[in-house]
Design a protein around this motif. Sequence first.
Motif: not given
Length: 182
Positions: A2-4, A6-7, A115-116
């Motif tokens: 799980h990555f976004t 944003a990462d 993501g955030d």
Amino acid sequence: MHFTLADLVTDIAQNASEAGADLVELEVHEDDGEFRFLVRDNGKGMTKDELDRALDPFVTDGVKHPCRKVGLGIPFLIQTAEQSGGGWDVKSEKGKGTTASAWFDTGNVDTPPPGDLPGMFRTILMFDGPADIHIRRSRKREGGPLLEYEVRKSDLVDVLGDIEDTESLVLMDKYLRSLEEE
Ligand SMILES: Nc1ncnc2c1ncn2[C@@H]1O[C@H](COP(=O)(O)OP(=O)(O)OP(=O)(O)O)[C@@H](O)[C@H]1O
Ligand SMILES: [Mg+2]
């Protein structure tokens, strides 16, 4: 895994911040089912050969991660963009700087979620290295108003002083989140 998105952006912005630049510029734009970003630095840059190596998933410079044989940052970005119907571009000039950008089809099931983003901006603004970091952000949702803003690290430092103390961090977090509200 799980990555976004944003990462991915954070990783590329970290490269820029580690490149000895005095200015890192970040743009993050979302509209019409597309998420795109650009990171520009005026740091050490790369020769064609160095850039080829940075793009190659099976090569790493062996300095930062002496025990790891495989670099992750740029190759991972490329792989994620290509697998999800997006694209990428990295240009670099030795001694002048580097510009990396990528775009993603947010409607593609293989595109990670954004993501955030305010949290990501805060993390990037805290990177040591560049004297200044400029962030430009826009978002246009169908039928909604255009959201557009700019944040400069130098302005935050003017207002907050030390942006690393706890109180400043809380204020900065609130401020960055408020900018995302329409
Ligand atoms: N903006 C940049 N300016 C100058 N050199 C860069 C830049 N981005 C990447 N590089 C070079 O490319 C190499 C590979 O970058 P990449 O992000 O793939 O791995 P890394 O930063 O070494 O490790 P990781 O990101 O996995 O912690 C870097 O070590 C650096 O030498
Ligand atoms: Mg990196």
